[in-house]
Design a protein around this motif. Sequence first.
Motif, PDB file in Angstrom:
ATOM      1  N   GLY A 116      -9.669   3.374   3.594  1.00 55.41           N
ATOM      2  CA  GLY A 116     -10.871   2.817   2.965  1.00 55.41           C
ATOM      3  C   GLY A 116     -10.567   1.634   2.072  1.00 55.41           C
ATOM      4  O   GLY A 116     -11.164   0.564   2.198  1.00 55.41           O
ATOM      5  N   PHE A 117      -9.614   1.804   1.170  1.00 57.35           N
ATOM      6  CA  PHE A 117      -9.378   0.743   0.192  1.00 57.35           C
ATOM      7  C   PHE A 117      -8.512  -0.380   0.745  1.00 57.35           C
ATOM      8  O   PHE A 117      -8.759  -1.552   0.477  1.00 57.35           O
ATOM      9  CB  PHE A 117      -8.708   1.313  -1.069  1.00 57.35           C
ATOM     10  CG  PHE A 117      -9.682   1.894  -2.050  1.00 57.35           C
ATOM     11  CD1 PHE A 117      -9.908   3.258  -2.095  1.00 57.35           C
ATOM     12  CD2 PHE A 117     -10.380   1.089  -2.927  1.00 57.35           C
ATOM     13  CE1 PHE A 117     -10.813   3.787  -3.000  1.00 57.35           C
ATOM     14  CE2 PHE A 117     -11.285   1.614  -3.831  1.00 57.35           C
ATOM     15  CZ  PHE A 117     -11.499   2.970  -3.862  1.00 57.35           C
ATOM     16  N   ILE A 118      -7.475  -0.020   1.479  1.00 51.47           N
ATOM     17  CA  ILE A 118      -6.511  -1.046   1.873  1.00 51.47           C
ATOM     18  C   ILE A 118      -6.881  -1.686   3.199  1.00 51.47           C
ATOM     19  O   ILE A 118      -6.916  -2.916   3.315  1.00 51.47           O
ATOM     20  CB  ILE A 118      -5.090  -0.452   1.899  1.00 51.47           C
ATOM     21  CG1 ILE A 118      -4.709  -0.035   0.472  1.00 51.47           C
ATOM     22  CG2 ILE A 118      -4.084  -1.451   2.454  1.00 51.47           C
ATOM     23  CD1 ILE A 118      -3.410   0.684   0.359  1.00 51.47           C
ATOM     24  N   SER A 119      -7.172  -0.880   4.186  1.00 50.24           N
ATOM     25  CA  SER A 119      -7.492  -1.450   5.496  1.00 50.24           C
ATOM     26  C   SER A 119      -8.886  -2.045   5.524  1.00 50.24           C
ATOM     27  O   SER A 119      -9.090  -3.163   5.996  1.00 50.24           O
ATOM     28  CB  SER A 119      -7.375  -0.372   6.584  1.00 50.24           C
ATOM     29  OG  SER A 119      -6.067   0.124   6.626  1.00 50.24           O
ATOM     30  N   MET A 120      -9.863  -1.290   5.008  1.00 46.06           N
ATOM     31  CA  MET A 120     -11.242  -1.786   5.141  1.00 46.06           C
ATOM     32  C   MET A 120     -11.631  -2.740   4.020  1.00 46.06           C
ATOM     33  O   MET A 120     -12.271  -3.747   4.257  1.00 46.06           O
ATOM     34  CB  MET A 120     -12.215  -0.585   5.187  1.00 46.06           C
ATOM     35  CG  MET A 120     -12.121   0.201   6.488  1.00 46.06           C
ATOM     36  SD  MET A 120     -13.162   1.673   6.499  1.00 46.06           S
ATOM     37  CE  MET A 120     -14.769   0.960   6.413  1.00 46.06           C
ATOM     38  N   GLY A 141       0.793  -1.228   0.000  1.00 47.61           N
ATOM     39  CA  GLY A 141       0.000   0.000   0.000  1.00 47.61           C
ATOM     40  C   GLY A 141       0.823   1.275   0.000  1.00 47.61           C
ATOM     41  O   GLY A 141       0.287   2.358  -0.256  1.00 47.61           O
ATOM     42  N   THR A 142       2.119   1.156   0.282  1.00 50.11           N
ATOM     43  CA  THR A 142       2.946   2.360   0.397  1.00 50.11           C
ATOM     44  C   THR A 142       3.126   3.037  -0.954  1.00 50.11           C
ATOM     45  O   THR A 142       3.060   4.276  -1.056  1.00 50.11           O
ATOM     46  CB  THR A 142       4.333   2.008   0.973  1.00 50.11           C
ATOM     47  OG1 THR A 142       4.169   1.165   2.103  1.00 50.11           O
ATOM     48  CG2 THR A 142       5.093   3.254   1.354  1.00 50.11           C
ATOM     49  N   VAL A 143       3.360   2.256  -1.974  1.00 56.33           N
ATOM     50  CA  VAL A 143       3.552   2.837  -3.308  1.00 56.33           C
ATOM     51  C   VAL A 143       2.290   3.568  -3.732  1.00 56.33           C
ATOM     52  O   VAL A 143       2.340   4.685  -4.272  1.00 56.33           O
ATOM     53  CB  VAL A 143       3.923   1.735  -4.325  1.00 56.33           C
ATOM     54  CG1 VAL A 143       3.866   2.277  -5.742  1.00 56.33           C
ATOM     55  CG2 VAL A 143       5.307   1.195  -4.027  1.00 56.33           C
ATOM     56  N   PHE A 144       1.147   2.957  -3.491  1.00 57.14           N
ATOM     57  CA  PHE A 144      -0.131   3.606  -3.811  1.00 57.14           C
ATOM     58  C   PHE A 144      -0.245   4.931  -3.068  1.00 57.14           C
ATOM     59  O   PHE A 144      -0.592   5.963  -3.659  1.00 57.14           O
ATOM     60  CB  PHE A 144      -1.291   2.682  -3.431  1.00 57.14           C
ATOM     61  CG  PHE A 144      -2.652   3.347  -3.451  1.00 57.14           C
ATOM     62  CD1 PHE A 144      -3.308   3.663  -2.264  1.00 57.14           C
ATOM     63  CD2 PHE A 144      -3.257   3.663  -4.646  1.00 57.14           C
ATOM     64  CE1 PHE A 144      -4.545   4.279  -2.283  1.00 57.14           C
ATOM     65  CE2 PHE A 144      -4.504   4.284  -4.671  1.00 57.14           C
ATOM     66  CZ  PHE A 144      -5.145   4.597  -3.471  1.00 57.14           C
ATOM     67  N   ALA A 145       0.049   4.923  -1.798  1.00 56.15           N
ATOM     68  CA  ALA A 145      -0.076   6.142  -0.992  1.00 56.15           C
ATOM     69  C   ALA A 145       0.883   7.224  -1.478  1.00 56.15           C
ATOM     70  O   ALA A 145       0.502   8.395  -1.626  1.00 56.15           O
ATOM     71  CB  ALA A 145       0.174   5.823   0.482  1.00 56.15           C
ATOM     72  N   LEU A 146       2.134   6.847  -1.740  1.00 49.69           N
ATOM     73  CA  LEU A 146       3.131   7.842  -2.151  1.00 49.69           C
ATOM     74  C   LEU A 146       2.781   8.463  -3.498  1.00 49.69           C
ATOM     75  O   LEU A 146       2.796   9.693  -3.661  1.00 49.69           O
ATOM     76  CB  LEU A 146       4.522   7.185  -2.237  1.00 49.69           C
ATOM     77  CG  LEU A 146       5.199   6.865  -0.903  1.00 49.69           C
ATOM     78  CD1 LEU A 146       6.477   6.052  -1.142  1.00 49.69           C
ATOM     79  CD2 LEU A 146       5.532   8.141  -0.130  1.00 49.69           C
ATOM     80  N   THR A 147       2.493   7.612  -4.468  1.00 48.85           N
ATOM     81  CA  THR A 147       2.197   8.141  -5.806  1.00 48.85           C
ATOM     82  C   THR A 147       0.891   8.922  -5.806  1.00 48.85           C
ATOM     83  O   THR A 147       0.780   9.956  -6.475  1.00 48.85           O
ATOM     84  CB  THR A 147       2.117   7.010  -6.846  1.00 48.85           C
ATOM     85  OG1 THR A 147       1.257   5.974  -6.351  1.00 48.85           O
ATOM     86  CG2 THR A 147       3.476   6.422  -7.137  1.00 48.85           C
ATOM     87  N   THR A 148      -0.077   8.465  -5.044  1.00 45.43           N
ATOM     88  CA  THR A 148      -1.346   9.188  -4.985  1.00 45.43           C
ATOM     89  C   THR A 148      -1.159  10.553  -4.340  1.00 45.43           C
ATOM     90  O   THR A 148      -1.683  11.564  -4.822  1.00 45.43           O
ATOM     91  CB  THR A 148      -2.387   8.374  -4.201  1.00 45.43           C
ATOM     92  OG1 THR A 148      -2.624   7.135  -4.869  1.00 45.43           O
ATOM     93  CG2 THR A 148      -3.709   9.121  -4.081  1.00 45.43           C
ATOM     94  N   ALA A 149      -0.390  10.601  -3.273  1.00 44.12           N
ATOM     95  CA  ALA A 149      -0.153  11.879  -2.604  1.00 44.12           C
ATOM     96  C   ALA A 149       0.562  12.853  -3.545  1.00 44.12           C
ATOM     97  O   ALA A 149       0.202  14.036  -3.637  1.00 44.12           O
ATOM     98  CB  ALA A 149       0.669  11.662  -1.336  1.00 44.12           C
ATOM     99  N   LEU A 160      -9.911   7.892  -7.474  1.00 44.60           N
ATOM    100  CA  LEU A 160     -10.928   6.859  -7.231  1.00 44.60           C
ATOM    101  C   LEU A 160     -11.116   5.971  -8.449  1.00 44.60           C
ATOM    102  O   LEU A 160     -11.331   4.756  -8.325  1.00 44.60           O
ATOM    103  CB  LEU A 160     -12.266   7.511  -6.871  1.00 44.60           C
ATOM    104  CG  LEU A 160     -12.423   8.027  -5.445  1.00 44.60           C
ATOM    105  CD1 LEU A 160     -13.746   8.763  -5.289  1.00 44.60           C
ATOM    106  CD2 LEU A 160     -12.337   6.909  -4.428  1.00 44.60           C
ATOM    107  N   SER A 161     -11.041   6.562  -9.617  1.00 44.32           N
ATOM    108  CA  SER A 161     -11.181   5.775 -10.844  1.00 44.32           C
ATOM    109  C   SER A 161     -10.044   4.772 -10.965  1.00 44.32           C
ATOM    110  O   SER A 161     -10.264   3.605 -11.295  1.00 44.32           O
ATOM    111  CB  SER A 161     -11.192   6.696 -12.071  1.00 44.32           C
ATOM    112  OG  SER A 161     -12.268   7.589 -12.000  1.00 44.32           O
ATOM    113  N   VAL A 162      -8.836   5.243 -10.702  1.00 44.95           N
ATOM    114  CA  VAL A 162      -7.677   4.343 -10.762  1.00 44.95           C
ATOM    115  C   VAL A 162      -7.825   3.246  -9.710  1.00 44.95           C
ATOM    116  O   VAL A 162      -7.661   2.063  -9.998  1.00 44.95           O
ATOM    117  CB  VAL A 162      -6.369   5.134 -10.559  1.00 44.95           C
ATOM    118  CG1 VAL A 162      -5.195   4.190 -10.353  1.00 44.95           C
ATOM    119  CG2 VAL A 162      -6.109   6.060 -11.746  1.00 44.95           C
ATOM    120  N   ALA A 163      -8.176   3.654  -8.507  1.00 44.19           N
ATOM    121  CA  ALA A 163      -8.314   2.674  -7.421  1.00 44.19           C
ATOM    122  C   ALA A 163      -9.455   1.698  -7.706  1.00 44.19           C
ATOM    123  O   ALA A 163      -9.325   0.492  -7.491  1.00 44.19           O
ATOM    124  CB  ALA A 163      -8.552   3.398  -6.094  1.00 44.19           C
TER     125      ALA A 163
END
Lengths: 165, 540
Positions: free
Chosen positions: A155-159, A115-123, B395-398
Amino acid sequence: MVRRINSDMAWGTGLLLFCLVVTLLILDQPAGDSVRGAPGARFFPLLLVGSMSVLGVALTVSGIGSLLDGKERAPIDWRRFGGVATAAVGMFAYVYVMSHLRGWARNVGIFFPRGTVFALTTALFLFVFFRYLGERRWQANAALTLAITGVLYVGFISMLDVRFP
Amino acid sequence: MLELAVSQILVVDVFLATLAGVLLGLLIGAMPGLNVTMALALLIPVSIALPTGPGIALLVGIFMAGMTGGAFSAILLNIPGTPASAATLLDGHPLAKRGDGGRALGIAVSASSFGGVVSLLILMLVAPQLANVAGRFGPPEVFALVLFGVLIIAGVSSGSVVKGLVSTALGLFVMTIGLDPLTSTPRFTFGIVELQRGVSLIPAMIGLFAIPQVLEALRGRGSELAAGIGTRVGRVRPSFADLRFIVPASMRSSGIGTALGIIPGTNGAVAAFMAYEISRRAAKDSSKFGDGDLRGIASAEASNSGITGGAMVPLLTLGIPGDNITAVLLGALLLHGLAPGPLLFDDSPDVVALIFGALLLANLLTVLVSFGGLKAFVQVLRVPKRVLFPVIVVLSVAGAYAVSASFFDVWVMVFFGFLGYLLTRHGFPIVPVLIGIVLGPALEGNLRRSLALSGGDFGIFVQRPIAATLLVMALLVVFGPPLWKYARRRSTPDGPAGTGEPDGQSASSVDATVSASPGQDGDDAEPASTHQRPNEGRDG
């Protein structure tokens, strides 16, 4: 005499070319066996391509008709597409980096938790995009970025247990 | 059966699970980039962890409320939360743009609940008989019905039937990518493993409906990006006069949705558009359809909720899912150790009663939660566009990634996003693309099965009365308006050429997703209303 190409003509011609290419691809692929008399795998795509060819001709003719009727068009303001192009590049970069960052990092011996890569790139994406869209206050931008990224992460990763990189 | 159903839901954990499902369903439906099918798929592990009753009730709650929640983003953002709510935005979004979003939402919730309850009550009374009729529909009838639905949507969604058909054909073509369902022959896979499973619906849908909105907004960067979307919701509870006004359309559409839901392969989108078109034609004054007619919203929502009950019939009695959402529900039921099919009513009547009870409870809770908390849900949509649009992209990507934890699906989403943008910029509707993707497998499968039955003879579609009737109707939908227009032009040789509106042509032609209307030749045009009137000189 047709001096300019309008949208309908371009789409119609493009559609005809598309149908030609697809037909060649279909004929190049295995026909597939008929199943108890049912047509094989090529049947439906060929039916579609035939229909799309007719539609392509109709569009092209319609476009020519519009031109011959003397309907003028406004010149294209290319400046307005700058935002679209920038968004396109940004989106590509966001997805590309997210999909490859973990591999790149692993090559240099860095391992990211799930999940870290997702968080970093999203931020990073959000921060840059907010700024691009007009949020000049970097503190507000950063706070918003962190808050939204945090909510998405939880929301996506934990839940929801989505296995993001 | 009704008594048993009520007794099943008067259990605390079932009630709470249904409520949780309703809240999640409304929230997920209201958020662009999220969708009910994905939510159901992602929550199946949670459902399995619970006892059967609450586990199924949770999913049913999401199912029912998600259909209603889809109307929220359709009305306020012009992005349908589900394919079925694509018809809702035809009249819902114009009302929202005029500041009457609350009224539109109230009507949508009311009609949706009405459709759901009506269909459920009908089904509880006549389910066995209805299942018997549906069981007699063979491949030719299902093919003809699906073709009719596909062509109606192509005709309604745009001022140009040709462009609507092109969009539909593109969607149908997309669904041929992958392994042939009958022979497993690879088609257009180019050796790419991910393409063998075909193009996934959810990434395509997210891309088609979410990304073009963002890109179109970016063409006009400026102060409008600082504004929120749909900020004026106003009064949500509909007035008695409004409710009375929509009753005929709601009742008719509930029946249409219920009837169509029973037939496997049809879905909420077909029902919604069909009900919409029928209501428009039945109305004495249809001039406002496509521009904020409450009957348009009510027809679409009552029908797409009516189909939820109808789709449960083939699911429960035949073990055949009626649409993508019930396909996920089928998986959930199997994982709970249940065997949907003819024996379910005999072997597990309590489970059948539980499902019916949960549907009824979810309908009622959706109304209560919506009217009580809709303004709170809508607050989510008040954030400025410059914040909302990047979040929509994320959200779309996710959402696309979450389907199968694959970046391939994300790239599919991006591709469809840009395809959708290009199509919309040049006057091609994108709703038919989605419909082609959703109904392509049913269309092709039933066509080929029909030809298998007849040994390759297309005459089978003429020999079966129901199939023949539906095919004639389908041809009328496609060729009727242009022929009528041509006939009128010939009968008035001195009239203006290419203008005017034939009576048979749709009165409201809408390019349904982005707020800027492309110019006739697709070049850069000034932003205009979503609605394209026939006298704007579109190709016919």
